[in-house]
Design an enzyme around this catalytic site. Structure first.
Site, short mmCIF file in Angstrom:
data_model
loop_
_atom_site.label_atom_id
_atom_site.label_comp_id
_atom_site.label_asym_id
_atom_site.label_seq_id
_atom_site.Cartn_x
_atom_site.Cartn_y
_atom_site.Cartn_z
N GLY A 49 -30.09 2.58 -14.88
CA GLY A 49 -31.17 2.19 -15.79
C GLY A 49 -32.40 3.08 -15.83
O GLY A 49 -33.40 2.68 -16.41
N TRP A 51 -32.83 6.01 -17.44
CA TRP A 51 -33.10 6.46 -18.81
C TRP A 51 -33.63 5.29 -19.64
O TRP A 51 -34.53 5.44 -20.46
CB TRP A 51 -31.82 7.01 -19.47
CG TRP A 51 -31.47 8.42 -19.09
CD1 TRP A 51 -31.73 9.05 -17.91
CD2 TRP A 51 -30.79 9.38 -19.92
NE1 TRP A 51 -31.25 10.33 -17.95
CE2 TRP A 51 -30.66 10.56 -19.16
CE3 TRP A 51 -30.25 9.35 -21.21
CZ2 TRP A 51 -30.03 11.71 -19.68
CZ3 TRP A 51 -29.63 10.49 -21.71
CH2 TRP A 51 -29.53 11.66 -20.95
N ASP A 69 -23.45 -0.25 -20.66
CA ASP A 69 -22.70 0.44 -19.60
C ASP A 69 -21.51 -0.41 -19.15
O ASP A 69 -21.59 -1.64 -19.18
CB ASP A 69 -23.61 0.73 -18.39
CG ASP A 69 -23.06 1.86 -17.53
OD1 ASP A 69 -23.69 2.94 -17.51
OD2 ASP A 69 -22.00 1.69 -16.88
N ASP A 87 -17.97 -1.65 -22.98
CA ASP A 87 -17.23 -0.39 -22.99
C ASP A 87 -17.33 0.23 -24.39
O ASP A 87 -16.95 -0.41 -25.37
CB ASP A 87 -15.75 -0.71 -22.66
CG ASP A 87 -14.89 0.54 -22.55
OD1 ASP A 87 -15.34 1.64 -22.92
OD2 ASP A 87 -13.74 0.39 -22.08
N ASP A 111 -25.79 9.36 -21.64
CA ASP A 111 -25.65 10.04 -20.33
C ASP A 111 -24.30 9.64 -19.74
O ASP A 111 -24.09 9.73 -18.53
CB ASP A 111 -26.81 9.57 -19.43
CG ASP A 111 -26.98 10.42 -18.18
OD1 ASP A 111 -26.58 11.60 -18.18
OD2 ASP A 111 -27.53 9.90 -17.18
N LYS A 151 -24.75 13.99 -23.13
CA LYS A 151 -24.38 14.81 -21.97
C LYS A 151 -22.96 15.34 -22.16
O LYS A 151 -22.05 14.59 -22.50
CB LYS A 151 -24.46 13.99 -20.69
CG LYS A 151 -24.02 14.79 -19.47
CD LYS A 151 -24.51 14.21 -18.19
CE LYS A 151 -23.74 12.98 -17.78
NZ LYS A 151 -24.29 12.42 -16.53
N1 SAM Z 1 -28.49 7.30 -17.53
C1 SAM Z 1 -28.23 6.49 -16.34
C2 SAM Z 1 -29.53 6.32 -15.61
O1 SAM Z 1 -30.43 7.14 -15.84
O2 SAM Z 1 -29.67 5.38 -14.82
C3 SAM Z 1 -27.15 7.11 -15.47
C4 SAM Z 1 -25.79 7.12 -16.15
S1 SAM Z 1 -24.46 7.55 -15.10
C5 SAM Z 1 -24.69 9.27 -14.89
C6 SAM Z 1 -23.09 7.51 -16.20
C7 SAM Z 1 -22.69 6.11 -16.63
O3 SAM Z 1 -21.72 6.18 -17.70
C8 SAM Z 1 -22.02 5.29 -15.53
O4 SAM Z 1 -22.87 4.22 -15.16
C9 SAM Z 1 -20.73 4.78 -16.18
O5 SAM Z 1 -20.40 3.44 -15.86
C10 SAM Z 1 -21.03 4.94 -17.67
N2 SAM Z 1 -19.82 4.94 -18.50
C11 SAM Z 1 -18.69 5.65 -18.29
N3 SAM Z 1 -17.76 5.32 -19.19
C12 SAM Z 1 -18.29 4.38 -20.02
C13 SAM Z 1 -17.81 3.64 -21.14
N4 SAM Z 1 -16.56 3.78 -21.58
N5 SAM Z 1 -18.64 2.75 -21.73
C14 SAM Z 1 -19.91 2.56 -21.25
N6 SAM Z 1 -20.42 3.24 -20.19
C15 SAM Z 1 -19.63 4.13 -19.58
#
Ligand code: SAM
Length: 199
Positions: A49, A51, A69, A87, A111, A151
């Site tokens: 969280g 961002w 997420d 998702d 991200d 990203k």
């Molecule tokens: N931006 C976040 C922060 O600043 O706290 C960090 C994000 S982290 C690097 C990447 C996130 O992408 C993970 O929490 C992961 O669960 C999510 N993610 C991956 N595949 C996903 C999907 N199909 N749908 C939603 N979220 C997804």
């Protein structure tokens, strides 16, 4: 280099962000200035969280940040944040409804990162699929003139993604934040001035 990473980790703790990744978004925003008060923001891959918190600070109490997420988060958010465990590949009816209610978004940020397998090409392909899912959401839910930050793990498909984005944005910039790990293959594509989905 380790010291440099620790610096962002400690700074995030002190400033009460749940992840150091907030400094990547801050850097990107310092360069491209896409947030203003009252905006609607869609944050994809939002957990834990940081961002979301930064976007909420930028848009203020009259704005809305919809964070999505796969994972839950225990981070406390201000009232302008709606966080949904969902998702992007299979949006639930709740997510679809929230997207309709709050569309069009002024800014969409992603991200998202796959759970890495250690197999480089598989990880890059999964990351590319997430970028395409984010771009598809941007094409359906971004306001004309809106901004999109995504990203990207550099790989064989990155150039194609950039060209794909160029069909929908007047300008597509590439940003490598200083706060990214130096060995990381991650970069960010920033789409400015959304023109609509290609016909
Ligand atoms: N931006 C976040 C922060 O600043 O706290 C960090 C994000 S982290 C690097 C990447 C996130 O992408 C993970 O929490 C992961 O669960 C999510 N993610 C991956 N595949 C996903 C999907 N199909 N749908 C939603 N979220 C997804």
């Amino acid at each position: 280099m380790k010291k440099y990473q620790d610096h962002f980790f400690k700074k995030a703790k002190q400033e009460q962000y749940p992840a150091r990744s907030v400094y990547k978004l801050k850097e990107i925003h310092n360069q491209f200035k896409f947030f203003t008060r009252g905006q609607r923001v869609l944050d994809l891959g939002a957990a834990p969280g940081s961002w979301t918190l930064y976007a909420a600070e930028q848009v203020g109490p009259t704005g809305v940040v919809l964070g999505v997420d796969l994972q839950e988060t225990s981070t406390g958010f201000p009232p302008q944040v709606i966080f949904l465990q969902d998702d992007v590949f299979e949006p639930s009816p709740v997510l679809q409804e929230l997207l309709q209610i709050h569309s069009p978004f002024d800014v969409i940020i992603s991200d998202m990162a796959p759970r890495t397998t250690g197999v480089k090409f598989a990880d890059q392909a999964r990351s590319h699929d997430l970028c395409l899912a984010a771009l598809a959401l941007a094409r359906s839910h971004l306001v004309h003139g809106g901004r999109f930050v995504v990203k990207v793990f550099m790989g064989p498909d990155s150039k194609a993604l950039q060209m794909d984005m160029q069909q929908s944005f007047k300008t597509v910039k590439i940003h490598k934040p200083k706060s990214s790990r130096s060995e990381s293959k991650e970069i960010f594509y920033v789409g400015l001035d959304f023109q609509g989905a290609p016909v």
